[in-house]
Scaffold this active site. Structure first.
Site, PDB file in Angstrom:
ATOM      1  N   HIS A  59      -2.368 -17.594  -9.331  1.00  0.00           N
ATOM      2  CA  HIS A  59      -1.322 -17.182  -8.880  1.00  0.00           C
ATOM      3  C   HIS A  59      -0.596 -18.105  -7.682  1.00  0.00           C
ATOM      4  O   HIS A  59      -0.837 -17.929  -6.507  1.00  0.00           O
ATOM      5  CB  HIS A  59      -1.338 -15.765  -8.176  1.00  0.00           C
ATOM      6  CG  HIS A  59      -0.432 -15.187  -7.667  1.00  0.00           C
ATOM      7  ND1 HIS A  59       1.057 -14.903  -8.563  1.00  0.00           N
ATOM      8  CD2 HIS A  59      -0.028 -14.491  -6.626  1.00  0.00           C
ATOM      9  CE1 HIS A  59       1.719 -14.241  -7.862  1.00  0.00           C
ATOM     10  NE2 HIS A  59       1.245 -13.949  -6.766  1.00  0.00           N
ATOM     11  N   GLY A  67       0.646  -1.227   0.073  1.00  0.00           N
ATOM     12  CA  GLY A  67      -0.020  -0.128  -0.036  1.00  0.00           C
ATOM     13  C   GLY A  67       0.964   1.331  -0.109  1.00  0.00           C
ATOM     14  O   GLY A  67       0.886   2.242  -0.836  1.00  0.00           O
ATOM     15  N   ASP A 102      -6.354   2.123   6.134  1.00  0.00           N
ATOM     16  CA  ASP A 102      -5.951   0.902   6.711  1.00  0.00           C
ATOM     17  C   ASP A 102      -6.799   0.981   8.305  1.00  0.00           C
ATOM     18  O   ASP A 102      -7.373   1.979   8.777  1.00  0.00           O
ATOM     19  CB  ASP A 102      -4.421   1.061   7.083  1.00  0.00           C
ATOM     20  CG  ASP A 102      -3.933  -0.308   7.452  1.00  0.00           C
ATOM     21  OD1 ASP A 102      -3.200  -0.933   6.654  1.00  0.00           O
ATOM     22  OD2 ASP A 102      -4.145  -0.994   8.379  1.00  0.00           O
TER      23      ASP A 102
HETATM   24  P1  A3D Z   1       1.135  -5.942   4.865  1.00  0.00           P
HETATM   25  O1  A3D Z   1       2.351  -5.156   4.943  1.00  0.00           O
HETATM   26  O2  A3D Z   1       0.989  -6.879   5.999  1.00  0.00           O
HETATM   27  O3  A3D Z   1       0.086  -4.986   4.717  1.00  0.00           O
HETATM   28  C1  A3D Z   1      -1.392  -5.284   4.722  1.00  0.00           C
HETATM   29  C2  A3D Z   1      -2.104  -4.382   5.444  1.00  0.00           C
HETATM   30  O4  A3D Z   1      -3.505  -4.450   5.457  1.00  0.00           O
HETATM   31  C3  A3D Z   1      -1.754  -4.013   6.768  1.00  0.00           C
HETATM   32  O5  A3D Z   1      -1.350  -2.691   7.014  1.00  0.00           O
HETATM   33  C4  A3D Z   1      -2.836  -4.259   7.771  1.00  0.00           C
HETATM   34  O6  A3D Z   1      -3.074  -3.526   8.587  1.00  0.00           O
HETATM   35  C5  A3D Z   1      -4.012  -3.910   6.839  1.00  0.00           C
HETATM   36  N1  A3D Z   1      -5.316  -4.686   6.834  1.00  0.00           N
HETATM   37  C6  A3D Z   1      -5.629  -5.591   7.592  1.00  0.00           C
HETATM   38  N2  A3D Z   1      -6.927  -5.726   7.551  1.00  0.00           N
HETATM   39  C7  A3D Z   1      -7.722  -4.707   6.956  1.00  0.00           C
HETATM   40  C8  A3D Z   1      -9.037  -4.385   6.885  1.00  0.00           C
HETATM   41  N3  A3D Z   1      -9.992  -5.028   7.208  1.00  0.00           N
HETATM   42  N4  A3D Z   1      -9.007  -2.857   6.187  1.00  0.00           N
HETATM   43  C9  A3D Z   1      -7.984  -2.457   5.626  1.00  0.00           C
HETATM   44  N5  A3D Z   1      -6.643  -2.631   6.018  1.00  0.00           N
HETATM   45  C10 A3D Z   1      -6.588  -3.922   6.598  1.00  0.00           C
HETATM   46  O7  A3D Z   1       1.240  -6.780   3.576  1.00  0.00           O
HETATM   47  P2  A3D Z   1       1.725  -6.458   1.996  1.00  0.00           P
HETATM   48  O8  A3D Z   1       1.188  -5.048   1.783  1.00  0.00           O
HETATM   49  O9  A3D Z   1       3.022  -7.085   1.807  1.00  0.00           O
HETATM   50  O10 A3D Z   1       0.794  -7.603   1.164  1.00  0.00           O
HETATM   51  C11 A3D Z   1      -0.737  -7.419   1.139  1.00  0.00           C
HETATM   52  C12 A3D Z   1      -1.333  -8.552   0.458  1.00  0.00           C
HETATM   53  O11 A3D Z   1      -0.717  -8.699  -0.852  1.00  0.00           O
HETATM   54  C13 A3D Z   1      -0.890  -9.824   0.929  1.00  0.00           C
HETATM   55  O12 A3D Z   1      -2.052 -10.763   1.082  1.00  0.00           O
HETATM   56  C14 A3D Z   1       0.083 -10.460   0.292  1.00  0.00           C
HETATM   57  O13 A3D Z   1      -0.025 -11.990   0.274  1.00  0.00           O
HETATM   58  C15 A3D Z   1      -0.470 -10.058  -1.188  1.00  0.00           C
HETATM   59  N6  A3D Z   1       0.809 -10.121  -2.335  1.00  0.00           N
HETATM   60  C16 A3D Z   1       0.197 -10.521  -3.393  1.00  0.00           C
HETATM   61  C17 A3D Z   1       1.128 -10.452  -4.325  1.00  0.00           C
HETATM   62  C18 A3D Z   1       0.602 -10.834  -5.805  1.00  0.00           C
HETATM   63  O14 A3D Z   1       1.362 -10.867  -6.788  1.00  0.00           O
HETATM   64  C19 A3D Z   1      -0.720 -11.215  -6.067  1.00  0.00           C
HETATM   65  C20 A3D Z   1       2.509 -10.152  -4.143  1.00  0.00           C
HETATM   66  C21 A3D Z   1       2.926  -9.791  -2.964  1.00  0.00           C
HETATM   67  C22 A3D Z   1       1.806  -9.804  -1.927  1.00  0.00           C
END
Ligand code: A3D
Length: 309
Positions: free
Chosen positions: A176, A15, A34
């Site tokens: 994926h 994000g 968030d």
């Molecule tokens: P991370 O840095 O943990 O960020 C996730 C955020 O979501 C945290 O700040 C949480 O507080 C927030 N959150 C949790 N619940 C809620 C809610 N109900 N409303 C709003 N915010 C909330 O994770 P990230 O940014 O590294 O990854 C995010 C997601 O992307 C994860 O599920 C990963 O597995 C996924 N991801 C996907 C890919 C693809 O290529 C598809 C690649 C890398 C990560």
């Protein structure tokens, strides 16, 4: 023309990077939401101070109130847990499904005309669930994975051949997961089929690395998963929508018979993204072997969706 509004749901690793890239690429004004108090506000304030340095005129707001996404043109959803070492993407399904249901309801209420790009894993099942939760037309909900998986294939091939990444074109289709399908028959270097330039043994090894690339990064980072390249990939999709670029990219999209996938199931396929969202699923004649691999990947995604009840 008024500036466009980009809502980022989740202000974690991806994000925050999305907010940075959306600002630098001048997509419009950014709202970052968030559930963790002060996190989006802190990141937004930091990014506000970057705007004068690069002379980007965008407003950025961090919030814990989903109502602030009101009227967004694009919502990019990264809310949810990320993988830690030893976890598969599928291990995240139940927890992240609850989060997608809840933010999906918020998007439906406050941003009913948005194009929604889901990044949360397990990607294909969460994109499907987002479409269900919002009730949006399937063209307005997509999943980001194929852009990234194809970029990983392109990066490894460019390294192998010591050529520009811009010369390498590749498609990775399917779900994926580690069963994704690098489509060798449509992977080219400035139009030259890659199999003319790289031995089949090396291509096997490179494609294996592409399938495991997300896990390779998780093992190195130890506390989370990739974030720069997933953010860049989602921005490419958002740009194609906002500027009606009609790019052909791989993305998780609702299928109604294409590649033998039915029932609106989300799976990674080549699509055109323009002002209408996913304007078309492009059917390319993949080989029988690739079609069989795709079918196996579809079964895994169906299994995950079945767990959602
Ligand atoms: P991370 O840095 O943990 O960020 C996730 C955020 O979501 C945290 O700040 C949480 O507080 C927030 N959150 C949790 N619940 C809620 C809610 N109900 N409303 C709003 N915010 C909330 O994770 P990230 O940014 O590294 O990854 C995010 C997601 O992307 C994860 O599920 C990963 O597995 C996924 N991801 C996907 C890919 C693809 O290529 C598809 C690649 C890398 C990560």
């Amino acid at each position: 023309m008024a500036r466009r509004k980009i809502a980022l749901i989740g202000a974690g690793q991806i994000g925050g990077t999305l907010a940075l890239l959306a600002g630098l690429r001048r997509l419009g004004d950014v709202v970052m939401y968030d559930v963790v108090s002060d996190l989006p506000q802190g990141k937004a304030l930091d990014l506000l101070h970057l705007a004068p340095v690069f002379q980007c005129d965008f407003s950025i707001k961090g919030t814990n109130d989903i109502a602030d996404i009101a009227g967004a043109d694009v919502c990019i959803v990264t809310s949810g847990l990320a993988r830690k070492p030893g976890m598969s993407r599928d291990d995240l399904v139940r927890t992240n499904a609850e989060i997608i249901r809840s933010v999906g309801a918020g998007i439906k209420e406050y941003a009913p005309n948005a194009f929604v790009i889901v990044v949360t894993n397990p990607l294909d099942a969460m994109a499907w669930l987002m479409r269900e939760a919002t009730g949006f037309a399937p063209a307005k909900v997509a999943g980001m994975a194929g852009v990234l998986d194809s970029a990983r294939y392109r990066a490894f091939l460019a390294e192998e051949l010591n050529v520009s990444v811009a010369s390498v074109s590749a498609f990775v289709l399917g779900g994926h997961g580690d069963d994704m399908v690098p489509v060798r028959s449509f992977t080219t270097v400035n139009g030259v089929p890659v199999s003319h330039l790289v031995s089949s043994e090396r291509l096997d090894a490179i494609e294996k690395r592409v399938r495991g690339a997300g896990g390779e990064i998780v093992a190195l980072l130890k506390t989370g998963s990739a974030f720069y390249s997933p953010a860049a990939s989602a921005i490419e999709m958002a740009e194609s929508y906002l500027f009606d670029q009609r790019k052909v990219v791989a993305a998780a999209a609702s299928c109604t018979g294409q590649y033998g996938v039915t029932g609106g199931l989300y799976i990674g396929v080549p699509v055109i993204i323009g002002a209408g969202g996913i304007e078309k699923v492009v059917e390319i004649p993949i080989s029988e072997g690739e079609q069989a691999e795709l079918a196996a990947s579809v079964e895994r995604v169906k299994g995950l969706i079945a767990l959602l009840g």
